[in-house]
Scaffold this motif. Structure first.
Motif, short mmCIF file in Angstrom:
data_model
loop_
_atom_site.label_atom_id
_atom_site.label_comp_id
_atom_site.label_asym_id
_atom_site.label_seq_id
_atom_site.Cartn_x
_atom_site.Cartn_y
_atom_site.Cartn_z
N ILE A 156 -5.90 -8.48 -5.76
CA ILE A 156 -5.50 -7.13 -6.05
C ILE A 156 -5.86 -6.79 -7.41
O ILE A 156 -6.27 -5.65 -8.01
CB ILE A 156 -3.92 -6.79 -5.82
N LEU A 157 -5.29 -7.47 -8.49
CA LEU A 157 -5.63 -7.39 -10.03
C LEU A 157 -7.12 -7.21 -10.23
O LEU A 157 -7.66 -6.39 -10.99
CB LEU A 157 -4.85 -8.56 -10.91
N LYS A 158 -7.89 -8.13 -9.74
CA LYS A 158 -9.44 -7.90 -9.81
C LYS A 158 -10.01 -6.52 -9.38
O LYS A 158 -10.86 -6.06 -9.92
CB LYS A 158 -10.02 -8.98 -9.30
N LYS A 159 -9.36 -6.30 -8.15
CA LYS A 159 -9.90 -4.91 -7.50
C LYS A 159 -9.53 -3.84 -8.57
O LYS A 159 -10.16 -3.02 -8.84
CB LYS A 159 -9.14 -4.77 -6.45
N ALA A 160 -8.13 -3.93 -9.29
CA ALA A 160 -7.77 -3.02 -10.01
C ALA A 160 -8.64 -2.87 -11.27
O ALA A 160 -9.06 -1.67 -11.86
CB ALA A 160 -6.38 -3.37 -10.45
N GLU A 161 -8.79 -3.99 -11.87
CA GLU A 161 -9.71 -3.94 -13.15
C GLU A 161 -11.27 -3.26 -12.91
O GLU A 161 -11.66 -2.72 -13.74
CB GLU A 161 -9.96 -5.45 -13.49
N LEU A 162 -11.61 -3.82 -11.70
CA LEU A 162 -13.10 -3.26 -11.49
C LEU A 162 -13.02 -1.76 -11.37
O LEU A 162 -13.97 -0.90 -11.34
CB LEU A 162 -13.84 -3.83 -10.34
N LEU A 163 -11.92 -1.30 -10.46
CA LEU A 163 -11.74 0.35 -10.22
C LEU A 163 -11.89 0.97 -11.68
O LEU A 163 -12.34 1.84 -11.81
CB LEU A 163 -10.56 0.43 -9.50
N LYS A 164 -11.13 0.35 -12.57
CA LYS A 164 -11.05 0.86 -14.02
C LYS A 164 -12.46 1.05 -14.68
O LYS A 164 -12.41 1.87 -15.38
CB LYS A 164 -10.13 0.07 -14.93
N ARG A 165 -13.12 0.10 -14.15
CA ARG A 165 -14.40 0.06 -14.90
C ARG A 165 -15.47 0.94 -14.14
O ARG A 165 -16.71 0.95 -14.21
CB ARG A 165 -14.96 -1.13 -15.14
N GLY A 166 -14.91 1.67 -13.08
CA GLY A 166 -15.96 2.48 -12.24
C GLY A 166 -16.50 2.03 -11.05
O GLY A 166 -17.22 2.62 -10.33
N TRP A 167 -16.18 0.87 -10.55
CA TRP A 167 -16.70 0.15 -9.32
C TRP A 167 -16.25 1.14 -8.34
O TRP A 167 -14.79 1.54 -8.27
CB TRP A 167 -16.29 -1.16 -9.21
N CYS A 217 0.90 -1.08 0.20
CA CYS A 217 0.03 0.16 0.05
C CYS A 217 0.80 1.31 0.06
O CYS A 217 0.33 2.17 -0.73
CB CYS A 217 -0.88 0.06 1.26
N ALA A 218 1.96 1.13 0.50
CA ALA A 218 2.74 2.34 0.51
C ALA A 218 3.26 2.64 -1.07
O ALA A 218 3.73 3.98 -1.24
CB ALA A 218 4.05 2.17 1.47
N SER A 219 3.50 1.43 -1.80
CA SER A 219 3.64 1.93 -3.17
C SER A 219 2.66 2.14 -4.02
O SER A 219 2.81 2.49 -5.06
CB SER A 219 4.71 0.51 -3.67
N ASP A 220 1.52 1.56 -3.76
CA ASP A 220 0.09 1.76 -4.66
C ASP A 220 -1.00 1.99 -3.71
O ASP A 220 -1.84 1.14 -3.61
CB ASP A 220 0.20 0.42 -5.51
N PRO A 221 -1.14 3.08 -2.98
CA PRO A 221 -2.19 3.46 -2.28
C PRO A 221 -3.45 3.42 -2.90
O PRO A 221 -4.59 3.10 -2.28
CB PRO A 221 -1.90 4.70 -1.41
N ALA A 222 -3.80 3.63 -4.07
CA ALA A 222 -5.14 3.71 -4.71
C ALA A 222 -5.75 2.34 -4.72
O ALA A 222 -6.87 2.05 -4.55
CB ALA A 222 -4.92 3.99 -6.23
N LEU A 223 -4.65 1.16 -4.78
CA LEU A 223 -5.44 -0.13 -4.90
C LEU A 223 -5.78 -0.64 -3.50
O LEU A 223 -6.34 -1.71 -3.49
CB LEU A 223 -4.18 -1.16 -5.72
N CYS A 224 -5.39 0.07 -2.34
CA CYS A 224 -5.72 -0.26 -1.01
C CYS A 224 -6.85 0.65 -0.43
O CYS A 224 -7.20 0.25 0.61
CB CYS A 224 -4.36 -0.09 -0.34
N SER A 225 -7.09 1.61 -1.20
CA SER A 225 -7.87 2.33 -0.81
C SER A 225 -9.40 1.74 -0.51
O SER A 225 -9.70 0.79 -1.55
CB SER A 225 -8.25 3.68 -1.78
N THR A 226 -10.30 2.03 0.37
CA THR A 226 -11.57 1.81 0.57
C THR A 226 -12.57 3.03 0.60
O THR A 226 -13.51 3.20 1.19
CB THR A 226 -11.76 0.85 1.77
N ARG A 227 -11.85 4.08 0.37
CA ARG A 227 -12.80 5.23 0.36
C ARG A 227 -14.10 5.20 -0.75
O ARG A 227 -13.74 5.13 -1.73
CB ARG A 227 -11.84 6.58 0.13
N GLY A 228 -14.89 6.08 0.02
CA GLY A 228 -16.17 6.18 -0.66
C GLY A 228 -17.49 6.23 -0.10
O GLY A 228 -17.17 5.87 1.06
#
Length: 160
Positions: free
Chosen positions: A84-95, A18-29
């Motif tokens: 993590i990759l599944k989360k990244a893919e879903l975030l790219k799609r607007g989830w 998460c220190a290197s990729d905080p966006a993929l660790c975020s649960t903000r919203g």
């Protein structure tokens, strides 16, 4: 829905990742559960199957020479890398990040990480061990912690 109670320790490698990729660790919203339409359900299935097909399963000790390394895989990885990759893919799609929670469990004493997606149809599990998306309560896992929806960077215990 998965009930939580109190704080839990995150896996140690989570913090370094998460220190290197905080966006993929975020649960903000503000969205706590996605209204699951047939098209969004199909999108979940597509992402789960696509990642499961593209990434070759390989343990951290074999690929990185260490026991627990979290990362965004390109060709190979272990369970948390798939999640993590599944989360990244879903975030790219607007989830919304607030509905995409990295979750740790055990099966037969061995640790395992999945992506839990909070939806109007319950908490659904995207798992590298199966192409099927299941409600968390209909899996064989013993769940013990997941990312907190209300406190970014924290983890909560799962009541069983």
């Amino acid at each position: 829905m998965m009930a939580t109670q109190g704080y839990a320790f995150a896996p140690a490698a989570f913090y370094k990742f998460c220190a290197s990729d905080p966006a993929l660790c975020s649960t903000r919203g503000k969205v706590k559960a996605v209204e699951l339409t047939p098209s969004l359900e199909a999108e979940l299935a597509s992402v789960n199957q696509s990642v499961n097909r593209r990434i070759r399963e390989r343990g951290d000790r074999d690929s990185a020479g260490r026991a627990d390394v979290w990362g965004l895989p390109t060709a190979e990885g272990d369970c948390e890398d798939f999640a993590i990759l599944k989360k990244a893919e879903l975030l790219k799609r607007g989830w919304p990040a607030s509905a995409l929670l990295l979750t740790v469990a055990t099966l037969g004493g061995a640790g395992h990480t999945v992506l839990t997606v909070r939806t109007s149809k319950g908490d659904l599990v995207l798992d590298n061990r199966t192409g099927a998306i299941r409600n968390w309560s209909r899996t064989s896992y013993r769940y013990f912690a997941r990312q907190s929806q209300s406190e970014n960077g924290k983890w909560t215990r799962i009541r069983t």
